[in-house]
Design an enzyme around this catalytic site. Structure first.
Site, PDB file in Angstrom:
ATOM      1  N   SER A  94       0.816  -1.220   0.000  1.00  0.00           N
ATOM      2  CA  SER A  94       0.000   0.000   0.000  1.00  0.00           C
ATOM      3  C   SER A  94       0.852   1.274   0.000  1.00  0.00           C
ATOM      4  O   SER A  94       1.565   1.532  -0.950  1.00  0.00           O
ATOM      5  CB  SER A  94      -0.965  -0.046   1.181  1.00  0.00           C
ATOM      6  OG  SER A  94      -1.872   1.023   1.099  1.00  0.00           O
ATOM      7  N   ASP A 237      -2.370   6.514  -3.393  1.00  0.00           N
ATOM      8  CA  ASP A 237      -1.324   5.794  -2.663  1.00  0.00           C
ATOM      9  C   ASP A 237      -0.786   4.670  -3.554  1.00  0.00           C
ATOM     10  O   ASP A 237      -1.209   4.529  -4.706  1.00  0.00           O
ATOM     11  CB  ASP A 237      -1.855   5.280  -1.315  1.00  0.00           C
ATOM     12  CG  ASP A 237      -2.866   4.163  -1.473  1.00  0.00           C
ATOM     13  OD1 ASP A 237      -3.576   4.146  -2.485  1.00  0.00           O
ATOM     14  OD2 ASP A 237      -2.942   3.292  -0.578  1.00  0.00           O
ATOM     15  N   ASP A 239      -1.047   1.433  -3.899  1.00  0.00           N
ATOM     16  CA  ASP A 239      -1.869   0.395  -4.528  1.00  0.00           C
ATOM     17  C   ASP A 239      -3.214   0.939  -4.997  1.00  0.00           C
ATOM     18  O   ASP A 239      -4.119   0.180  -5.326  1.00  0.00           O
ATOM     19  CB  ASP A 239      -2.045  -0.825  -3.606  1.00  0.00           C
ATOM     20  CG  ASP A 239      -2.855  -0.506  -2.359  1.00  0.00           C
ATOM     21  OD1 ASP A 239      -2.840   0.655  -1.912  1.00  0.00           O
ATOM     22  OD2 ASP A 239      -3.511  -1.417  -1.832  1.00  0.00           O
ATOM     23  N   ASP A 241      -5.898   2.535  -3.735  1.00  0.00           N
ATOM     24  CA  ASP A 241      -7.220   2.408  -3.126  1.00  0.00           C
ATOM     25  C   ASP A 241      -7.607   3.690  -2.395  1.00  0.00           C
ATOM     26  O   ASP A 241      -8.717   3.794  -1.882  1.00  0.00           O
ATOM     27  CB  ASP A 241      -7.349   1.167  -2.225  1.00  0.00           C
ATOM     28  CG  ASP A 241      -6.380   1.157  -1.064  1.00  0.00           C
ATOM     29  OD1 ASP A 241      -5.525   2.052  -0.975  1.00  0.00           O
ATOM     30  OD2 ASP A 241      -6.468   0.232  -0.236  1.00  0.00           O
TER      31      ASP A 241
HETATM   32 MG    MG Z   1      -3.624   1.435  -0.092  1.00  0.00          MG
END
Ligand code: MG
Length: 452
Positions: A94, A237, A239, A241
């Site tokens: 992440s 961010d 990844d 999300d």
């Molecule tokens: Mg994330």
């Protein structure tokens, strides 16, 4: 027994703790539980291909079939699993620094797996006994490169494209060299936006900025928004999300604000509905719900708890204070692409700059602080604080859904141990910044008192 899992999956230093042997065994344990067709995807970290191949080997060894989705946002994997697979594994750390990586496991709905399943997996991992099938039962590996495209098409289906295209907004998008590079700039062009891209080359060294989209890491984006006269800056961010916004004046917009803004729109569009959030989120979410025929349920902190509650209660919309918004008819998890597109849609339809839209929301001041605390002391410290507060002669109203949330006449403060790091977090909210800061400091002082 020792725990491996944090609030969502396992995150460690890559190739030190999280090496191929670790990843493969953990994936084999998950495969043993699921026994089906598993989708695997990940972010552009340097160690992702290594861990992904180890994960695939472990899944095959336990008898599962595997589909490799490539490099893509976490929510795109969750979307794919919900529609086509029995389970999914996402290789990502992440927003953490580049030397980390992690493994997230989701169930057939694309929601982070339950505690009971985590414990089963950990047990198999530590006892070294995942299922190992015979040579003639080893699963198959296929590749599906269509998901990235389909995921974007599904976002577009949920928007008023005509209004957005007419507005012809100028948007600067900073993907931080993360997974959003494969979706965000393309998606915003499809919306008819004039797109300027920043850090949109995938790179596991994250050369442009740290993958966490906090204000200190977004100075370049803020400068570019100001210099180009853009209507909006968007940051994701690692990844993809989470979405963070910069308004047309170059001001950083807190996640709470975008949450309330999209909540208002969702409730208006649907004539009300159920909103799920966590106990650490702003009172503004309740105010907006009240004004727009909505209802709010608060869970403990963790996006997968919010997602699960949304599914159980058939909720309309959910989110967290950090800019992670959940649209349960699309993905049972935080989704950056639809969040960003929805904000663009609101600006287009309302025909107002973001700063003005934000200024129309209820105003609260917040403070976020943290303090180091070793994991093995967390419970004792928390118990002591909870006891002291419960016995306080001032008779505070309390919420113990997660840690302890104390309501005073000035506002509230929540004191809770982090599920992923050796720290306590104290968030507070009040009608002035000074009071908010004072309340967060009070929370920190309580942790300090019992750390001694
Ligand atoms: Mg994330």
């Amino acid at each position: 027994m020792k725990r491996l899992f944090g609030t969502f999956g396992v995150r460690r230093l890559a190739n030190e703790v999280l090496n191929p042997e670790f990843a493969s065994k953990l994936a084999a344990a998950y495969g043993t539980v699921i026994q089906g067709k598993i989708a695997v995807g990940g972010d552009p970290r340097t160690t992702t291909p290594m861990i992904k191949h180890a994960v695939i080997a472990g899944l095959l060894s336990s008898g599962c079939d595997v589909t490799d989705l490539g490099i893509l946002p976490t929510p795109a994997v969750q979307y794919a699993v919900r529609n086509y697979y029995d389970g999914g594994i996402i290789i990502t750390a992440s927003h953490n620094p580049p030397q980390y990586n992690g493994i997230k496991f989701v169930d057939e709905d694309g929601i982070g797996i339950h505690d009971e399943m985590e414990i089963k997996i950990e047990d198999m991992f530590f006892n070294d006994n995942p299922k190992r099938v015979g040579w003639d039962e080893i699963g198959e590996v296929t590749v599906n490169v269509r998901i990235i495209e389909e995921y974007q098409e599904e976002v577009l289906k949920r928007l008023d494209l005509d209004s957005i295209k007419k507005a012809n907004l100028k948007v600067v998008v900073d993907c931080g060299s993360g997974a959003a590079c494969f979706t965000a700039p393309y998606l915003f062009r499809k919306l008819g936006c004039d797109v300027l891209s920043l850090n949109c080359q995938p790179d596991g060294f994250f050369p442009g900025r740290d993958p966490e989209p906090i204000k200190d890491n977004l100075t370049e984006l803020i400068e570019v928004v100001k210099a180009t006269g853009a209507n909006l800056g968007l940051a994701h961010d690692g990844d993809a999300d989470r979405t963070i916004c910069i308004d047309e004046n170059g001001e950083f917009v807190l996640g709470d604000k975008t949450f309330a803004l999209v909540e208002k729109q969702m409730l208006k569009e649907n004539g009300g509905g159920l909103v799920v959030t966590t106990v650490a989120t702003s009172t503004a979410i309740y105010d907006v719900a009240e004004e727009n025929n909505g209802e709010v349920i608060a869970t403990a902190v963790g996006d997968l708890l919010v997602a699960r509650k949304l599914k159980e209660e058939d909720g309309l919309f959910g989110g967290e204070e950090n800019g992670g918004l959940i649209f349960p008819d699309f993905v049972y998890g935080r989704d950056a692409a639809l969040s960003a597109a929805k904000i663009i849609e609101i600006m287009a339809k309302e025909d107002k700059p973001l700063s003005e839209l934000v200024s129309e929301l209820p105003v609260y001041y917040s403070e976020k602080m943290k303090i180091k605390c070793p994991d093995d002391l967390k419970k004792e410290v928390m118990d002591n604080i909870a006891e002291e507060i419960a016995n306080d002669p001032r008779g505070y109203e309390l919420d113990t859904t997660d840690g302890v949330k104390i309501f005073t006449e000035d506002g509230w403060v929540i004191i809770r141990p982090s599920g992923t790091e050796p720290i306590f977090r104290c968030f507070s909210e009040s009608d002035s910044q000074d009071k908010a800061t004072e309340m967060a400091q009070w929370g920190i002082s309580l942790v300090e008192k019992y750390l001694k």
